[in-house]
Design a protein around this motif. Structure first.
Motif, PDB file in Angstrom:
ATOM      1  N   ALA A  81       0.828  -1.215   0.000  1.00 23.21           N
ATOM      2  CA  ALA A  81       0.000   0.000   0.000  1.00 23.21           C
ATOM      3  C   ALA A  81       0.860   1.262   0.000  1.00 23.21           C
ATOM      4  CB  ALA A  81      -0.932  -0.004   1.215  1.00 23.21           C
ATOM      5  N   LEU A  82       1.951   1.241   0.754  1.00 18.15           N
ATOM      6  CA  LEU A  82       2.802   2.439   0.819  1.00 18.15           C
ATOM      7  C   LEU A  82       3.555   2.661  -0.488  1.00 18.15           C
ATOM      8  CD1 LEU A  82       4.237   2.274   4.458  1.00 18.15           C
ATOM      9  CD2 LEU A  82       2.574   3.914   3.551  1.00 18.15           C
ATOM     10  N   ASP A  83       3.749   1.589  -1.250  1.00 18.71           N
ATOM     11  CA  ASP A  83       4.392   1.684  -2.569  1.00 18.71           C
ATOM     12  C   ASP A  83       3.343   1.999  -3.637  1.00 18.71           C
ATOM     13  OD1 ASP A  83       6.292   1.476  -4.575  1.00 18.71           O
ATOM     14  OD2 ASP A  83       5.973  -0.677  -4.830  1.00 18.71           O
ATOM     15  N   GLY A  84       2.374   2.836  -3.274  1.00 18.40           N
ATOM     16  CA  GLY A  84       1.182   2.983  -4.098  1.00 18.40           C
ATOM     17  C   GLY A  84       1.297   3.948  -5.256  1.00 18.40           C
ATOM     18  N   LEU A 142      -7.551   5.202   1.893  1.00 20.20           N
ATOM     19  CA  LEU A 142      -7.790   4.617   0.566  1.00 20.20           C
ATOM     20  C   LEU A 142      -8.069   3.117   0.671  1.00 20.20           C
ATOM     21  CD1 LEU A 142      -5.009   6.361  -1.597  1.00 20.20           C
ATOM     22  CD2 LEU A 142      -7.387   7.066  -1.255  1.00 20.20           C
ATOM     23  N   ILE A 143      -7.286   2.419   1.502  1.00 20.50           N
ATOM     24  CA  ILE A 143      -7.480   0.967   1.663  1.00 20.50           C
ATOM     25  C   ILE A 143      -8.886   0.667   2.166  1.00 20.50           C
ATOM     26  CG2 ILE A 143      -6.706  -1.126   2.848  1.00 20.50           C
ATOM     27  CD1 ILE A 143      -3.947   0.182   3.154  1.00 20.50           C
ATOM     28  N   HIS A 144      -9.299   1.379   3.222  1.00 21.19           N
ATOM     29  CA  HIS A 144     -10.629   1.114   3.786  1.00 21.19           C
ATOM     30  C   HIS A 144     -11.738   1.566   2.827  1.00 21.19           C
ATOM     31  CE1 HIS A 144      -9.508   0.466   8.320  1.00 21.19           C
ATOM     32  NE2 HIS A 144      -8.906  -0.366   7.505  1.00 21.19           N
ATOM     33  N   ASP A 145     -11.541   2.698   2.133  1.00 25.75           N
ATOM     34  CA  ASP A 145     -12.573   3.162   1.185  1.00 25.75           C
ATOM     35  C   ASP A 145     -12.764   2.176   0.028  1.00 25.75           C
ATOM     36  OD1 ASP A 145     -12.883   5.409   2.678  1.00 25.75           O
ATOM     37  OD2 ASP A 145     -12.234   6.833   1.157  1.00 25.75           O
ATOM     38  N   ASP A 146     -11.701   1.484  -0.346  1.00 22.32           N
ATOM     39  CA  ASP A 146     -11.778   0.553  -1.478  1.00 22.32           C
ATOM     40  C   ASP A 146     -12.451  -0.772  -1.114  1.00 22.32           C
ATOM     41  OD1 ASP A 146     -10.544   2.250  -3.287  1.00 22.32           O
ATOM     42  OD2 ASP A 146      -8.528   1.446  -2.945  1.00 22.32           O
ATOM     43  N   LEU A 147     -12.614  -1.052   0.179  1.00 21.69           N
ATOM     44  CA  LEU A 147     -13.130  -2.362   0.611  1.00 21.69           C
ATOM     45  C   LEU A 147     -14.516  -2.649   0.019  1.00 21.69           C
ATOM     46  CD1 LEU A 147     -12.048  -2.454   4.382  1.00 21.69           C
ATOM     47  CD2 LEU A 147     -11.302  -4.033   2.588  1.00 21.69           C
ATOM     48  N   PRO A 148     -14.848  -3.921  -0.141  1.00 22.91           N
ATOM     49  CA  PRO A 148     -16.148  -4.294  -0.712  1.00 22.91           C
ATOM     50  C   PRO A 148     -17.342  -3.631  -0.033  1.00 22.91           C
ATOM     51  CG  PRO A 148     -14.757  -6.220  -0.583  1.00 22.91           C
ATOM     52  CD  PRO A 148     -13.998  -5.105   0.088  1.00 22.91           C
ATOM     53  N   CYS A 149     -17.301  -3.487   1.288  1.00 23.22           N
ATOM     54  CA  CYS A 149     -18.465  -2.888   1.960  1.00 23.22           C
ATOM     55  C   CYS A 149     -18.531  -1.373   1.769  1.00 23.22           C
ATOM     56  CB  CYS A 149     -18.496  -3.243   3.448  1.00 23.22           C
ATOM     57  SG  CYS A 149     -17.308  -2.369   4.469  1.00 23.22           S
ATOM     58  N   ARG A 185      -4.880   3.309  -8.986  1.00 22.33           N
ATOM     59  CA  ARG A 185      -3.627   3.722  -9.619  1.00 22.33           C
ATOM     60  C   ARG A 185      -3.014   2.610 -10.468  1.00 22.33           C
ATOM     61  NH1 ARG A 185      -1.548   6.062  -3.966  1.00 22.33           N
ATOM     62  NH2 ARG A 185      -2.747   7.985  -3.872  1.00 22.33           N
ATOM     63  N   GLY A 186      -3.856   1.956 -11.253  1.00 21.35           N
ATOM     64  CA  GLY A 186      -3.368   0.961 -12.203  1.00 21.35           C
ATOM     65  C   GLY A 186      -2.951  -0.375 -11.611  1.00 21.35           C
ATOM     66  N   ARG A 187      -3.194  -0.561 -10.315  1.00 15.65           N
ATOM     67  CA  ARG A 187      -2.860  -1.850  -9.676  1.00 15.65           C
ATOM     68  C   ARG A 187      -4.094  -2.379  -8.952  1.00 15.65           C
ATOM     69  NH1 ARG A 187       1.819  -1.377  -5.450  1.00 15.65           N
ATOM     70  NH2 ARG A 187       0.113  -0.270  -4.416  1.00 15.65           N
ATOM     71  N   PRO A 188      -4.124  -3.688  -8.675  1.00 14.66           N
ATOM     72  CA  PRO A 188      -5.221  -4.201  -7.832  1.00 14.66           C
ATOM     73  C   PRO A 188      -5.202  -3.503  -6.469  1.00 14.66           C
ATOM     74  CG  PRO A 188      -3.985  -6.008  -8.818  1.00 14.66           C
ATOM     75  CD  PRO A 188      -3.214  -4.764  -9.116  1.00 14.66           C
ATOM     76  N   THR A 189      -6.393  -3.220  -5.945  1.00 13.42           N
ATOM     77  CA  THR A 189      -6.479  -2.666  -4.598  1.00 13.42           C
ATOM     78  C   THR A 189      -5.956  -3.688  -3.581  1.00 13.42           C
ATOM     79  OG1 THR A 189      -8.785  -3.370  -4.655  1.00 13.42           O
ATOM     80  CG2 THR A 189      -8.344  -1.039  -5.064  1.00 13.42           C
ATOM     81  N   VAL A 190      -5.717  -3.238  -2.370  1.00 21.89           N
ATOM     82  CA  VAL A 190      -5.059  -4.105  -1.379  1.00 21.89           C
ATOM     83  C   VAL A 190      -5.875  -5.370  -1.099  1.00 21.89           C
ATOM     84  CG1 VAL A 190      -4.140  -4.240   0.982  1.00 21.89           C
ATOM     85  CG2 VAL A 190      -3.838  -2.142  -0.349  1.00 21.89           C
ATOM     86  N   HIS A 191      -7.202  -5.234  -1.007  1.00 19.77           N
ATOM     87  CA  HIS A 191      -7.998  -6.436  -0.702  1.00 19.77           C
ATOM     88  C   HIS A 191      -8.087  -7.384  -1.899  1.00 19.77           C
ATOM     89  CE1 HIS A 191     -11.105  -3.735  -2.390  1.00 19.77           C
ATOM     90  NE2 HIS A 191     -11.685  -4.847  -2.807  1.00 19.77           N
ATOM     91  N   PHE A 215      -4.314  -8.963  -1.771  1.00 21.58           N
ATOM     92  CA  PHE A 215      -4.195  -9.839  -0.598  1.00 21.58           C
ATOM     93  C   PHE A 215      -5.595 -10.420  -0.344  1.00 21.58           C
ATOM     94  CE2 PHE A 215      -0.690  -6.984  -0.633  1.00 21.58           C
ATOM     95  CZ  PHE A 215       0.375  -7.738  -0.196  1.00 21.58           C
ATOM     96  N   ASP A 216      -6.212 -10.083   0.750  1.00 20.79           N
ATOM     97  CA  ASP A 216      -7.615 -10.440   0.953  1.00 20.79           C
ATOM     98  C   ASP A 216      -8.238  -9.389   1.855  1.00 20.79           C
ATOM     99  OD1 ASP A 216      -6.793 -11.067   3.532  1.00 20.79           O
ATOM    100  OD2 ASP A 216      -6.707 -13.218   3.147  1.00 20.79           O
ATOM    101  N   GLU A 217      -9.516  -9.541   2.100  1.00 17.19           N
ATOM    102  CA  GLU A 217     -10.248  -8.486   2.792  1.00 17.19           C
ATOM    103  C   GLU A 217      -9.779  -8.296   4.241  1.00 17.19           C
ATOM    104  OE1 GLU A 217     -14.403  -9.000   1.771  1.00 17.19           O
ATOM    105  OE2 GLU A 217     -14.904  -7.451   3.245  1.00 17.19           O
ATOM    106  N   PRO A 218      -9.654  -9.372   5.026  1.00 14.81           N
ATOM    107  CA  PRO A 218      -9.193  -9.149   6.414  1.00 14.81           C
ATOM    108  C   PRO A 218      -7.794  -8.527   6.469  1.00 14.81           C
ATOM    109  CG  PRO A 218      -9.830 -11.468   6.062  1.00 14.81           C
ATOM    110  CD  PRO A 218     -10.003 -10.779   4.760  1.00 14.81           C
ATOM    111  N   THR A 219      -6.926  -8.952   5.557  1.00 16.03           N
ATOM    112  CA  THR A 219      -5.571  -8.399   5.562  1.00 16.03           C
ATOM    113  C   THR A 219      -5.593  -6.913   5.203  1.00 16.03           C
ATOM    114  OG1 THR A 219      -4.714 -10.570   4.940  1.00 16.03           O
ATOM    115  CG2 THR A 219      -3.226  -8.713   4.656  1.00 16.03           C
ATOM    116  N   ALA A 220      -6.459  -6.532   4.270  1.00 16.52           N
ATOM    117  CA  ALA A 220      -6.573  -5.120   3.901  1.00 16.52           C
ATOM    118  C   ALA A 220      -7.115  -4.294   5.068  1.00 16.52           C
ATOM    119  CB  ALA A 220      -7.483  -4.966   2.681  1.00 16.52           C
ATOM    120  N   LEU A 221      -8.127  -4.841   5.738  1.00 14.35           N
ATOM    121  CA  LEU A 221      -8.675  -4.142   6.903  1.00 14.35           C
ATOM    122  C   LEU A 221      -7.584  -3.905   7.940  1.00 14.35           C
ATOM    123  CD1 LEU A 221     -11.148  -3.152   8.592  1.00 14.35           C
ATOM    124  CD2 LEU A 221     -11.436  -5.502   9.346  1.00 14.35           C
TER     125      LEU A 221
END
Lengths: 290, 290
Positions: B39-42, B81-88, B96-102, B105-111
């Motif tokens: 995420a920090l390398d975003g 940004l990570i939390h705003d992108d979450l499915p809920c 920014r041209g890459r898959p979001t963190v969830h 990785f997966d949803e719990p890891t992104a949270l």
């Protein structure tokens, strides 16, 4: 849990102050404010803020100074429960006899309420009665205990090992010292820092809390097997969660909790009878039956 | 975006420092650490930490002192940004041209990664080169900007009004001043505080950032209609999201952004040419075409 009456007075004080904080800080009609109020009114035992106030009180700190850090610790604990209960984590519908925040409100509101409580904790911790130098140390301790090398890392490792057979007592100790121990240790340390304690004293309260926190978790596992926790009985084991009882007998686990608690108390010896209330709380936690 | 070359040097410095922070702080094999690094390398524009460093530099503050608050602001932005992108929440698959963190990785890891970055920001902000009094002010500013009366409230109100026809310009201004403006204002203010600015100066940098931040959001809405944002074109409008273009013409929105930017710059007038870099950044943000 039966706390001595002197400790109950502190508990009542925390309850009143938390309610006032919730009503003044989260007073708009925006859904997230309702969720923050609901979560803070969570009928918890308030063990962490109690430890903060009792640590400060034992070192003759001002109660008004310790209040900010005490509430900050409870806010961080509360946020962690909200996020842990979310569907993508433990997916719990009930907590302490009430619907969890995402069941009572909805998932996005619960996520945001957790974010708000976590963030605001760092503002609330900055009590103006605390000298700036100690304010910085308190913020640092809170962030370390809660962050990516603290509670969050413990939760991440817990998820990583859940359902795997190969976990060891070392994994479990790492998880519980990070997930539960560090915030309880921090609760004690920030109480000492609010009383302007030197580094050695602050570290003693930290080590007291860390050992107590792991003992607390061992006892939680023991109680999960029996009546009266308010959790689904044996739910942790049934879900393949990591518990000490998957690695040792109940008798050994109880012995481990007692040893940890004794190790905790050694740290308080230099302070003698001044710290009898926080010692009393530790004893009540060890001897609790629910 | 074309930044002047002097500003690019600061941008490169931030990039190097963020990478180093990510690699040293999140260096375990635990999934959440990988997600924090990712995420920090975003590949963001790093506008917020740039504002912090340029505010401090304009007031002749030490760059080493401003670095902590600058990274803290970027960490808080990144968590949001990570939390705003979450499915809920917004349920975004790409950022920014890459898959979001969830997605990566997966949803719990992104949270958890969001929780870790938010919490750790308050530790990182405590640069030892900053006097304790200013450290406390920086923490307070960060928590206010991010918390339940700041960014989180803005996001909550955004969700509340999304899809409703009855929202007004006042609702929209409230949302954007809270969701975007306050953290950008805070980025400027904490840079001033890292340079040990007095209250009046710190507040001028705050007001500069608040107006700039809302202007920035208006321009974001304008750019959502055109090419080159990296977002799905017109996606905000199509989702029933609140944008200024639902309430005014593009020409009026552009005029509003220009007026806000001028209002922002008035706050910097007392500092003359010393603050030409942060002024240059503001101009670059207003004139950007993507």
């Amino acid at each position: 849990m039966n706390f001595p009456s002197e400790i109950k007075l502190f508990q009542d004080y925390i309850e009143v102050q938390l309610r006032q904080l919730a009503q003044t800080r989260y007073n708009s009609a925006s859904p997230v404010h309702g969720a923050c109020q609901y979560a803070l009114d969570g009928r918890g035992k308030r063990i962490r803020p109690l430890l903060t106030l009792l640590a400060s009180s034992g070192l003759e700190g001002k109660q008004s100074a310790a209040l900010g850090p005490a509430m900050a610790v409870e806010m961080i604990h509360t946020y962690s429960l909200i996020h842990d209960d979310l569907p993508c984590m433990d997916d719990d519908d009930m907590r302490r006899g009430r619907p969890t925040v995402h069941k009572q409100f909805d998932e996005p509101t619960a996520l945001l309420a957790g974010d708000a409580l976590l963030t605001d904790a760092f503002h609330i911790a900055l009590n103006p009665d605390i000298p700036h130098k100690f304010q910085s140390q308190i913020i640092s301790s809170l962030a370390d205990a809660g962050g990516g090398r603290g509670m969050v890392l413990g939760q991440d490792q817990d998820m990583f090992w859940t359902g795997k057979d190969s976990f060891t007592i070392e994994n479990l100790n790492f998880i519980h010292s990070h997930k539960t121990g560090k915030l309880i240790a921090c609760a004690c340390k920030v109480g000492a820092l609010a009383a302007e304690a030197d580094d050695d004293t602050a570290n003693r309260f930290y080590d007291f809390g860390l050992n107590l926190g792991i003992a607390f978790q061992v006892i939680d596992d023991l109680l999960d097997d029996t009546e009266g926790t308010g959790k689904s009985k044996g739910k942790d084991l049934a879900q393949g969660k990591l518990t000490y009882l998957a690695l040792m007998t109940a008798a050994d686990a109880r012995k481990m909790a007692e040893e940890l608690t004794q190790k905790a108390f050694v740290n308080l010896e230099p302070f003698g009878d001044r710290v009898k209330l926080i010692r009393g709380l530790g004893e009540a936690l060890l001897n609790r039956s629910y």
